[in-house]
Structure formats: structure tokens, C-alpha cells
Design an enzyme around this catalytic site. Structure first.
Site, PDB file in Angstrom:
ATOM      1  CE  LYS A  15     -46.382 -78.594  31.179  1.00  0.00           C
ATOM      2  NZ  LYS A  15     -47.371 -79.371  30.382  1.00  0.00           N
ATOM      3  CE  LYS A  51     -52.696 -75.604  23.499  1.00  0.00           C
ATOM      4  NZ  LYS A  51     -52.873 -75.018  24.842  1.00  0.00           N
ATOM      5  N   GLY A  90     -53.468 -81.201  29.311  1.00  0.00           N
ATOM      6  CA  GLY A  90     -54.799 -81.058  28.719  1.00  0.00           C
ATOM      7  C   GLY A  90     -54.971 -79.717  28.031  1.00  0.00           C
ATOM      8  CG  ASP A  91     -55.956 -76.319  25.292  1.00  0.00           C
ATOM      9  OD1 ASP A  91     -55.599 -75.422  26.058  1.00  0.00           O
ATOM     10  OD2 ASP A  91     -56.536 -76.067  24.218  1.00  0.00           O
TER      11      ASP A  91
HETATM   12  P1  NDP Z   1     -62.639 -76.984  28.247  1.00  0.00           P
HETATM   13  O1  NDP Z   1     -62.731 -77.956  27.143  1.00  0.00           O
HETATM   14  O2  NDP Z   1     -62.642 -77.471  29.641  1.00  0.00           O
HETATM   15  O3  NDP Z   1     -63.805 -75.892  28.126  1.00  0.00           O
HETATM   16  C1  NDP Z   1     -63.967 -75.143  26.975  1.00  0.00           C
HETATM   17  C2  NDP Z   1     -65.213 -74.309  27.104  1.00  0.00           C
HETATM   18  O4  NDP Z   1     -65.269 -73.374  26.041  1.00  0.00           O
HETATM   19  C3  NDP Z   1     -66.488 -75.117  27.020  1.00  0.00           C
HETATM   20  O5  NDP Z   1     -67.490 -74.496  27.758  1.00  0.00           O
HETATM   21  C4  NDP Z   1     -66.796 -75.074  25.528  1.00  0.00           C
HETATM   22  O6  NDP Z   1     -68.159 -75.232  25.221  1.00  0.00           O
HETATM   23  C5  NDP Z   1     -66.349 -73.682  25.177  1.00  0.00           C
HETATM   24  N1  NDP Z   1     -65.865 -73.652  23.773  1.00  0.00           N
HETATM   25  C6  NDP Z   1     -64.835 -74.344  23.248  1.00  0.00           C
HETATM   26  N2  NDP Z   1     -64.683 -74.104  21.959  1.00  0.00           N
HETATM   27  C7  NDP Z   1     -65.646 -73.225  21.647  1.00  0.00           C
HETATM   28  C8  NDP Z   1     -66.019 -72.580  20.454  1.00  0.00           C
HETATM   29  N3  NDP Z   1     -65.365 -72.816  19.295  1.00  0.00           N
HETATM   30  N4  NDP Z   1     -67.060 -71.705  20.513  1.00  0.00           N
HETATM   31  C9  NDP Z   1     -67.726 -71.488  21.684  1.00  0.00           C
HETATM   32  N5  NDP Z   1     -67.413 -72.075  22.837  1.00  0.00           N
HETATM   33  C10 NDP Z   1     -66.403 -72.930  22.824  1.00  0.00           C
HETATM   34  O7  NDP Z   1     -61.305 -76.137  27.961  1.00  0.00           O
HETATM   35  P2  NDP Z   1     -60.463 -75.221  28.953  1.00  0.00           P
HETATM   36  O8  NDP Z   1     -61.342 -74.558  29.926  1.00  0.00           O
HETATM   37  O9  NDP Z   1     -59.312 -76.023  29.443  1.00  0.00           O
HETATM   38  O10 NDP Z   1     -59.859 -74.140  27.943  1.00  0.00           O
HETATM   39  C11 NDP Z   1     -60.527 -72.926  27.619  1.00  0.00           C
HETATM   40  C12 NDP Z   1     -59.521 -71.922  27.060  1.00  0.00           C
HETATM   41  O11 NDP Z   1     -58.517 -71.647  28.043  1.00  0.00           O
HETATM   42  C13 NDP Z   1     -58.739 -72.371  25.831  1.00  0.00           C
HETATM   43  O12 NDP Z   1     -58.452 -71.245  25.026  1.00  0.00           O
HETATM   44  C14 NDP Z   1     -57.442 -72.917  26.424  1.00  0.00           C
HETATM   45  O13 NDP Z   1     -56.381 -72.933  25.489  1.00  0.00           O
HETATM   46  C15 NDP Z   1     -57.214 -71.880  27.515  1.00  0.00           C
HETATM   47  N6  NDP Z   1     -56.315 -72.278  28.604  1.00  0.00           N
HETATM   48  C16 NDP Z   1     -56.525 -73.411  29.318  1.00  0.00           C
HETATM   49  C17 NDP Z   1     -55.701 -73.744  30.356  1.00  0.00           C
HETATM   50  C18 NDP Z   1     -55.956 -74.919  31.214  1.00  0.00           C
HETATM   51  O14 NDP Z   1     -55.237 -75.100  32.203  1.00  0.00           O
HETATM   52  N7  NDP Z   1     -56.948 -75.752  30.935  1.00  0.00           N
HETATM   53  C19 NDP Z   1     -54.519 -72.935  30.679  1.00  0.00           C
HETATM   54  C20 NDP Z   1     -54.433 -71.705  29.929  1.00  0.00           C
HETATM   55  C21 NDP Z   1     -55.297 -71.420  28.913  1.00  0.00           C
HETATM   56  P3  NDP Z   1     -68.744 -76.682  24.796  1.00  0.00           P
HETATM   57  O15 NDP Z   1     -68.695 -77.510  26.037  1.00  0.00           O
HETATM   58  O16 NDP Z   1     -70.088 -76.387  24.288  1.00  0.00           O
HETATM   59  O17 NDP Z   1     -67.802 -77.177  23.728  1.00  0.00           O
HETATM   60  O1  8G0 Z   2     -50.395 -77.393  31.561  1.00  0.00           O
HETATM   61  C1  8G0 Z   2     -50.158 -76.979  30.440  1.00  0.00           C
HETATM   62  O2  8G0 Z   2     -49.077 -77.149  29.899  1.00  0.00           O
HETATM   63  C2  8G0 Z   2     -51.246 -76.248  29.706  1.00  0.00           C
HETATM   64  C3  8G0 Z   2     -52.444 -76.884  29.439  1.00  0.00           C
HETATM   65  C4  8G0 Z   2     -53.448 -76.201  28.754  1.00  0.00           C
HETATM   66  C5  8G0 Z   2     -53.273 -74.892  28.369  1.00  0.00           C
HETATM   67  C6  8G0 Z   2     -52.072 -74.259  28.681  1.00  0.00           C
HETATM   68  C7  8G0 Z   2     -51.895 -72.836  28.286  1.00  0.00           C
HETATM   69  O3  8G0 Z   2     -51.109 -72.166  28.941  1.00  0.00           O
HETATM   70  O4  8G0 Z   2     -52.527 -72.386  27.344  1.00  0.00           O
HETATM   71  C8  8G0 Z   2     -51.073 -74.929  29.342  1.00  0.00           C
END
Ligand code: NDP
Ligand code: 8G0
Length: 371
Positions: A15, A51, A90-91
Site C-alpha cells: 500500500k 510506493k 495519490g501523492d
Molecule cells: P501535492 O502535489 O498536492 O503538493 C506538493 C506541494 O509541494 C506543492 O505545493 C509543490 O509545489 C510542493 N513541491 C513538490 N515538490 C517540490 C520540490 N521538489 N521543491 C519544492 N516544492 C515542491 O502533494 P502532497 O501534498 O500530496 O504531498 C506532499 C508531501 O506529503 C510528499 O512528501 C508526500 O509524499 C507526503 N504525503 C502525502 C500524503 C497524502 O495523503 N497526499 C500522505 C503522507 C505523506 P508546486 O505546486 O510548485 O510543485
Molecule cells: O493513501 C496512500 O496510500 C498514500 C498516498 C500518498 C502518500 C502516502 C504516504 O503515507 O506517504 C500514502
């Protein structure tokens, strides 16, 4: 070039999310899948770790181009995934729109409607509160950490949040609800600063509904300052820092700036946003520290709840899911904290999270035999 790393399935199907960003490579996918394995164990639900991602850049692509990319991607990936095998989500760069296109292609190829993805739209099996889950969960975890370790809370605290995507924007909403003020937020182009606090509805309108740049915020609040360098956000004085963009965004120099400004707590919404040096520096300086695999576990936790709802073919209310999320995030904090204390340093939540997450996976692996 695309990847799917199936890291461990000892306690449940693989997952973990799918990342679409030009920086994606095998090494990043492997560290994320490894972290995911221990995080999923901490959720208490039956999920292994995986992942995936692709170095495709979704920026500037039309809706139809995104749909065609997602369909082609799944035309290969579909043979490797399944509701009881491997469940993507997603991510970075992959939101509800992309998950919808991927789910549709999977259904087309397999001729079956199953909970093979999480983060789906509400009309076809998505869970209420999944979009909010990671950001909200991060705040529930951090608030509990502030309460237990410093007898305080988000109330009247100055907060900075990096990123403005899914995790960052719902963290902004929850921090504000809990009485904190988010004074700065960023995207990859720069950061905005407004001492009166940042407006969640405006960020949502700019980033989620219109996929624009964060400096658009100045059109709504002209007194806001924009700095065209996202790294510099860590120089902004704050009580609590929530890095929610990407890996390695806080290095040792940034950590030194935060500590010099008397930061009270740092909690990771993104995966591994602090370098190892920065992490050690926070712990040595008794900064309350929420490591990603514990602090951002709320996202995958609610994904696990989405899988349960899909299996039962029913859906829970927003309040029901949110309550389960809050309870479990507080429980994760307590487990990690007690474990860190047990091993000698209550500030070393990194150790606490690693040991707690690892134990269950290792026990399951040993019990299942080696080959
Ligand atoms: P999004 O794509 O929704 O948002 C990412 C944000 O981070 C955007 O504002 C983006 O800016 C910025 N960003 C991405 N890459 C870079 C970079 N290389 N340098 C600077 N800014 C950057 O992603 P999420 O919010 O879903 O994910 C953010 C983080 O959280 C990741 O590490 C992800 O793995 C983690 N995460 C996400 C979860 C989820 O449920 N979505 C769960 C747990 C962890 P811009 O728009 O300019 O690219
Ligand atoms: O829902 C998920 O499996 C998911 C999606 C994006 C990020 C993560 C994380 O835990 O980093 C989980």
C-alpha cells in the site's frame, strides 16, 4: 520512466501512493516504500508497504493529456496491483483527478469494480475525509505532542507550512481551527508571508481548483509579501514548523535558523523533509519532533479505512472517519513517545517510531517463515 516498489507485504497488501514528478527515480521510490512499510504498521491496520511513480511532469499538461498518461500508465501497472495485492493512491502530482482516470482504466482492463485504489472520488467508493486526512492527522499528532510534552497546544502559536498542495492546505485549515496562525506557506517557486494569517479558502481556490502559482495570493491580499525562493521560508520566525512539500527541504542550515528563532516543534507532513543532520540537530536541541512515518500517517490510515468501507460496500460519515483519525493519531503519538522514553530519550521520537513500526512487521515476517 515509471516504477512500483513492493517493499513488504507481511502485514497486508502492499500500500502506498503514486508520485508524478520529474525528480522521481528508483532510489526515491525505494526510500518511500521502506518508510511506508513502518508507517503502515504504526496505523494498526493491515497494510504492507509500497510506493510508485513516474518522472512524467504533469505541470502545464491539458486534462486530456493527463487522462491519456494515466491510462497508459495503468495499461502496464494493472497486472501488478489489486485490492488484495497492492493498493496505490495519490501523492505529489497525483490527486483525485488522476486516481479517477487510473481507477477507470483498471476497471476497463480487468472488468471488475474493486477497491484497488484509494483517494477515489466520492461517487465511486472514495472515503469522506480522505483529502483532509494527512493534514488534519498531522495537526492531531502535533497537538497531542504539544499537550503531553509541553502542556500547550496550537492556540496562539505562529506556524509556517511549506508546500500548498494536499497535505499543506488541510494542515493550514486545521491549524487555524485549533487557534494557531499560519503566517507563511510556499510552492516550488517561492513563499508568501502574511502576519495576519493565510486564508484557507483562497489557497484552495488558487492551488486545488485552478492549479495556479502561490503568488496569485497577492491578488486577494495585496499586503502579503512574496519571496521568489521557497527555501527562505525557514528563516521566518515561528513557534511550529510543518514541512509539507517534499524530501530534504530542511537541511542543517535551515534547522539552525529554526532553532535560533526558538522553534518549539517541527512535525513532518511530507516524507523525510528533514535531512538526517537536521533531524539530529532538532533532537539534540530538545525541539519536539514528529517524524514523518508517525506524524503523516493519517493519510494512509484513512486510505485503510477507505479499503474497509469498500470491502463492506458502505460508507461512513465525515464525522465518523475524522473521529477515528483523531483517536488513532493520538494513539500513534503515545505509542511512539512511550517507546522513545523506554529507550532512554523522550525527544528521540525517530527511534520510538522506527522501533514501534518495525516490531510488528518483523514479528509477522518471522512467524511466516523465511525462504
Ligand atoms: P501535492 O502535489 O498536492 O503538493 C506538493 C506541494 O509541494 C506543492 O505545493 C509543490 O509545489 C510542493 N513541491 C513538490 N515538490 C517540490 C520540490 N521538489 N521543491 C519544492 N516544492 C515542491 O502533494 P502532497 O501534498 O500530496 O504531498 C506532499 C508531501 O506529503 C510528499 O512528501 C508526500 O509524499 C507526503 N504525503 C502525502 C500524503 C497524502 O495523503 N497526499 C500522505 C503522507 C505523506 P508546486 O505546486 O510548485 O510543485
Ligand atoms: O493513501 C496512500 O496510500 C498514500 C498516498 C500518498 C502518500 C502516502 C504516504 O503515507 O506517504 C500514502
Amino acid at each position: 520512466r515509471a516504477f512500483r516498489v513492493q517493499f513488504n507485504s507481511a502485514i497486508g497488501p502492499y500500500k502506498g501512493g503514486i508520485r508524478l514528478h520529474p525528480s522521481v527515480n528508483q532510489s526515491i521510490m525505494k526510500f518511500l516504500a521502506f518508510e511506508q512499510t513502518l508507517k503502515n504498521s504504526l496505523t494498526g491496520l493491515a497494510m504492507g508497504g509500497g510506493k510508485g511513480g513516474c518522472d512524467f511532469d504533469p505541470k502545464g499538461k491539458s486534462d486530456v493529456e493527463i487522462m491519456h498518461f494515466c491510462q497508459s500508465f495503468i495499461t502496464e501497472l494493472f497486472r501488478h496491483i489489486g485490492a488484495d495485492t497492492d493498493v496505490p493512491a495519490g501523492d505529489i502530482g497525483t490527486g483525485a483527478r488522476e486516481v479517477g482516470y487510473m481507477f477507470g482504466q483498471y476497471k476497463r482492463l480487468k472488468n471488475e469494480f474493486t477497491g484497488v485504489f484509494t483517494g477515489k472520488g466520492l461517487a465511486f467508493g472514495g472515503s469522506l475525509a480522505r483529502p483532509e486526512a494527512t493534514g488534519y492527522g498531522l495537526c492531531y499528532f502535533t497537538n497531542k505532542m504539544l499537550e503531553v510534552m509541553k502542556q500547550t497546544s496550537f492556540k496562539d502559536k505562529k506556524v509556517i507550512i511549506s508546500g500548498s498542495g494536499n497535505v499543506a492546505m488541510y494542515a493550514l485549515q486545521k491549524v487555524t481551527e485549533l487557534g494557531g496562525t499560519v503566517v507563511a506557506m510556499s510552492d516550488s517557486g517561492g513563499y508568501i508571508y502574511n502576519e495576519n494569517g493565510i486564508d484557507f479558502e483562497v489557497i484552495k481556490e488558487i492551488k486545488l481548483n485552478n492549479r495556479l502559482r502561490i503568488n496569485e495570493y497577492l491578488k486577494y491580499y495585496p499586503e502579503t509579501v512574496y519571496v521568489a525562493n521557497s527555501k527562505e521560508i525557514w528563516g521566518v520566525k515561528c513557534d511550529i514548523a510543518l514541512p509539507c512539500a517534499t524530501q530534504n527541504e530542511i537541511d542543517i542550515e535551515d534547522a539552525e535558523k529554526l532553532v535560533a528563532n526558538n522553534v518549539l516543534a517541527v512535525a513532518e507532513g511530507a516524507n523525510m523533509p528533514c535531512t538526517l543532520e537536521a533531524t539530529n540537530y532538532f533532537i539534540e536541541n530538545n525541539v519536539l519532533y514528529g517524524p514523518a512515518k508517525a506524524a503523516n500517517a493519517g493519510g494512509v490510515l484513512v486510505s485503510g479505512l477507505e479499503m474497509s468501507q469498500n470491502s463492506m460496500r458502505l460508507s461512513w460519515s465525515f464525522e465518523e472517519v475524522d473521529e477515528k483519525l483523531k483517536n488513532q493519531m493520538e494513539k500513534i503519538f503515545m505509542e511512539v513517545y512511550e517507546c522513545a522514553k523506554h529507550y532512554g530519550n523522550e525527544y528521540n521520537t525517530v527511534l520510538g517510531a522506527n522501533i514501534s513500526g518495525f516490531k510488528k512487521v518483523a514479528t509477522a515476517m518471522m512467524a511466516q517463515g523465511v525462504c
